[in-house]
Design a protein around this motif. Structure first.
Motif, PDB file in Angstrom:
ATOM      1  N   ASN A   2       1.128   7.827  -4.365  1.00 30.96           N
ATOM      2  CA  ASN A   2       2.461   7.869  -3.783  1.00 30.96           C
ATOM      3  C   ASN A   2       3.465   8.124  -4.892  1.00 30.96           C
ATOM      4  OD1 ASN A   2       4.666   7.633  -2.114  1.00 30.96           O
ATOM      5  ND2 ASN A   2       4.599   5.411  -2.021  1.00 30.96           N
ATOM      6  N   GLN A   3       4.068   9.287  -4.888  1.00 31.73           N
ATOM      7  CA  GLN A   3       5.098   9.649  -5.867  1.00 31.73           C
ATOM      8  C   GLN A   3       4.644   9.364  -7.301  1.00 31.73           C
ATOM      9  OE1 GLN A   3       8.649   7.623  -4.624  1.00 31.73           O
ATOM     10  NE2 GLN A   3       8.849   8.857  -2.781  1.00 31.73           N
ATOM     11  N   ASN A   4       3.513   9.924  -7.665  1.00 36.05           N
ATOM     12  CA  ASN A   4       2.932   9.802  -9.007  1.00 36.05           C
ATOM     13  C   ASN A   4       2.490   8.379  -9.372  1.00 36.05           C
ATOM     14  OD1 ASN A   4       3.225  12.542  -9.522  1.00 36.05           O
ATOM     15  ND2 ASN A   4       5.317  12.252 -10.267  1.00 36.05           N
ATOM     16  N   ASN A   5       2.362   7.516  -8.388  1.00 34.73           N
ATOM     17  CA  ASN A   5       1.819   6.173  -8.611  1.00 34.73           C
ATOM     18  C   ASN A   5       0.507   6.039  -7.859  1.00 34.73           C
ATOM     19  OD1 ASN A   5       3.839   4.899 -10.210  1.00 34.73           O
ATOM     20  ND2 ASN A   5       5.134   4.711  -8.389  1.00 34.73           N
ATOM     21  N   ILE A   6      -0.441   5.351  -8.463  1.00 34.00           N
ATOM     22  CA  ILE A   6      -1.664   4.994  -7.752  1.00 34.00           C
ATOM     23  C   ILE A   6      -1.429   3.623  -7.143  1.00 34.00           C
ATOM     24  CG2 ILE A   6      -4.122   4.487  -7.955  1.00 34.00           C
ATOM     25  CD1 ILE A   6      -4.191   6.422 -10.353  1.00 34.00           C
ATOM     26  N   LEU A   7      -1.739   3.503  -5.865  1.00 36.45           N
ATOM     27  CA  LEU A   7      -1.577   2.239  -5.149  1.00 36.45           C
ATOM     28  C   LEU A   7      -2.951   1.712  -4.756  1.00 36.45           C
ATOM     29  CD1 LEU A   7       1.327   3.283  -2.733  1.00 36.45           C
ATOM     30  CD2 LEU A   7       1.514   2.290  -5.003  1.00 36.45           C
ATOM     31  N   ILE A   8      -3.065   0.387  -4.701  1.00 40.00           N
ATOM     32  CA  ILE A   8      -4.286  -0.274  -4.258  1.00 40.00           C
ATOM     33  C   ILE A   8      -3.935  -1.145  -3.058  1.00 40.00           C
ATOM     34  CG2 ILE A   8      -3.987  -2.192  -5.896  1.00 40.00           C
ATOM     35  CD1 ILE A   8      -7.088  -2.255  -6.165  1.00 40.00           C
ATOM     36  N   PHE A   9      -4.841  -1.197  -2.075  1.00 37.78           N
ATOM     37  CA  PHE A   9      -4.566  -1.993  -0.879  1.00 37.78           C
ATOM     38  C   PHE A   9      -4.889  -3.455  -1.148  1.00 37.78           C
ATOM     39  CE2 PHE A   9      -5.381  -3.779   3.336  1.00 37.78           C
ATOM     40  CZ  PHE A   9      -4.193  -3.417   3.968  1.00 37.78           C
ATOM     41  N   ASP A  10      -3.908  -4.302  -0.884  1.00 39.04           N
ATOM     42  CA  ASP A  10      -4.063  -5.751  -1.032  1.00 39.04           C
ATOM     43  C   ASP A  10      -4.391  -6.319   0.346  1.00 39.04           C
ATOM     44  OD1 ASP A  10      -3.540  -8.538  -1.036  1.00 39.04           O
ATOM     45  OD2 ASP A  10      -2.210  -8.323  -2.748  1.00 39.04           O
ATOM     46  N   VAL A  11      -5.600  -6.841   0.512  1.00 42.50           N
ATOM     47  CA  VAL A  11      -6.032  -7.348   1.815  1.00 42.50           C
ATOM     48  C   VAL A  11      -5.305  -8.624   2.213  1.00 42.50           C
ATOM     49  CG1 VAL A  11      -8.318  -6.269   1.689  1.00 42.50           C
ATOM     50  CG2 VAL A  11      -8.007  -8.617   0.860  1.00 42.50           C
ATOM     51  N   ILE A  12      -4.730  -9.337   1.256  1.00 40.99           N
ATOM     52  CA  ILE A  12      -3.993 -10.560   1.572  1.00 40.99           C
ATOM     53  C   ILE A  12      -2.579 -10.219   2.048  1.00 40.99           C
ATOM     54  CG2 ILE A  12      -3.146 -12.766   0.683  1.00 40.99           C
ATOM     55  CD1 ILE A  12      -6.259 -12.485   0.819  1.00 40.99           C
ATOM     56  N   ARG A  13      -1.879  -9.391   1.309  1.00 37.26           N
ATOM     57  CA  ARG A  13      -0.510  -8.996   1.676  1.00 37.26           C
ATOM     58  C   ARG A  13      -0.500  -7.906   2.736  1.00 37.26           C
ATOM     59  NH1 ARG A  13       1.870  -8.350  -4.385  1.00 37.26           N
ATOM     60  NH2 ARG A  13      -0.313  -7.895  -4.814  1.00 37.26           N
ATOM     61  N   LYS A  14      -1.675  -7.308   3.002  1.00 35.30           N
ATOM     62  CA  LYS A  14      -1.849  -6.255   4.011  1.00 35.30           C
ATOM     63  C   LYS A  14      -0.932  -5.066   3.758  1.00 35.30           C
ATOM     64  CE  LYS A  14      -3.508  -9.313   7.573  1.00 35.30           C
ATOM     65  NZ  LYS A  14      -3.064 -10.665   7.766  1.00 35.30           N
ATOM     66  N   VAL A  23       0.004  -1.754  -2.940  1.00 33.76           N
ATOM     67  CA  VAL A  23       0.872  -2.151  -4.049  1.00 33.76           C
ATOM     68  C   VAL A  23       0.535  -1.275  -5.253  1.00 33.76           C
ATOM     69  CG1 VAL A  23       1.195  -4.537  -3.255  1.00 33.76           C
ATOM     70  CG2 VAL A  23      -0.725  -3.994  -4.761  1.00 33.76           C
ATOM     71  N   VAL A  24       1.499  -1.126  -6.155  1.00 33.65           N
ATOM     72  CA  VAL A  24       1.305  -0.295  -7.338  1.00 33.65           C
ATOM     73  C   VAL A  24       0.185  -0.889  -8.191  1.00 33.65           C
ATOM     74  CG1 VAL A  24       2.368   0.590  -9.451  1.00 33.65           C
ATOM     75  CG2 VAL A  24       3.697   0.493  -7.331  1.00 33.65           C
ATOM     76  N   LEU A  25      -0.722  -0.031  -8.591  1.00 36.15           N
ATOM     77  CA  LEU A  25      -1.864  -0.465  -9.395  1.00 36.15           C
ATOM     78  C   LEU A  25      -1.459  -0.529 -10.870  1.00 36.15           C
ATOM     79  CD1 LEU A  25      -4.798  -1.265  -9.631  1.00 36.15           C
ATOM     80  CD2 LEU A  25      -5.399   1.159  -9.720  1.00 36.15           C
ATOM     81  N   GLN A  26      -1.180  -1.735 -11.316  1.00 40.65           N
ATOM     82  CA  GLN A  26      -0.911  -2.040 -12.722  1.00 40.65           C
ATOM     83  C   GLN A  26      -2.121  -2.812 -13.246  1.00 40.65           C
ATOM     84  OE1 GLN A  26       1.738  -1.037 -14.407  1.00 40.65           O
ATOM     85  NE2 GLN A  26       2.913  -0.232 -12.682  1.00 40.65           N
ATOM     86  N   PRO A  27      -2.278  -2.939 -14.562  1.00 38.17           N
ATOM     87  CA  PRO A  27      -3.435  -3.670 -15.096  1.00 38.17           C
ATOM     88  C   PRO A  27      -3.570  -5.097 -14.553  1.00 38.17           C
ATOM     89  CG  PRO A  27      -2.416  -2.401 -16.838  1.00 38.17           C
ATOM     90  CD  PRO A  27      -1.510  -2.284 -15.643  1.00 38.17           C
TER      91      PRO A  27
END
Length: 148
Positions: free
Chosen positions: A16-28, A31-35
């Motif tokens: 999304n707009q040059n960011n890699i996002l990962i799906f958080d199953v708790i927050r549904k 979110v931005v994938l940071q270390p």
């Protein structure tokens, strides 16, 4: 992202707009994938998949007040009674876990009063059981499995 000292898990990703996002199953949500988020997502899956904690008892990234300051915890696991069973502090894999890290989670736990603490940078994991009566913690080999 670098491999971590956790089992391998299947995660959902999207760009999304040059960011890699990962799906958080708790927050549904994605979110931005940071270390640190990489470590947090592995920790949540470890607690659910390896230790058996139900998703409904896990909470991620909520605000709390410590000595009048607004802070955020990484992961909390509740018991069936609603008490906080486990408080988890996640750090980026390039951050070494030291006494300052334990001091941080201990300060948070003065208010939360979790029975167990977990500190991880994804490469190293430390587990403690709290002894509130003597105001110290005892290191464990692992966090206990969920039991009903």
């Amino acid at each position: 992202m670098q491999p971590l000292n956790f089992p391998e898990y299947d995660f959902r990703f999207k760009n999304n707009q040059n960011n890699i996002l990962i799906f958080d199953v708790i927050r549904k949500k994605f979110v931005v994938l940071q270390p640190e988020e990489w470590v947090r997502q592995h920790t949540v899956r470890y607690l659910m998949d390896q230790k058996g904690y139900p998703k409904s008892l896990i909470n991620v990234e909520k605000q709390l007040s410590v000595n009048g300051l607004k802070k955020r915890y990484d992961v909390v696991v509740f018991s069936n009674t609603g008490a906080i069973a486990i408080l988890v502090e996640c750090k980026s894999p390039d951050i070494n876990i030291d006494q300052n890290t334990f001091d941080q989670i201990a300060r948070y736990n003065l208010q939360l009063r979790a029975k167990y603490l977990m500190v991880t940078n994804g490469r190293e994991h430390f587990y403690c059981k709290m002894d509130f009566e003597h105001e110290k913690y005892r290191f464990l080999k692992d966090i206990p499995d969920f039991s009903r």
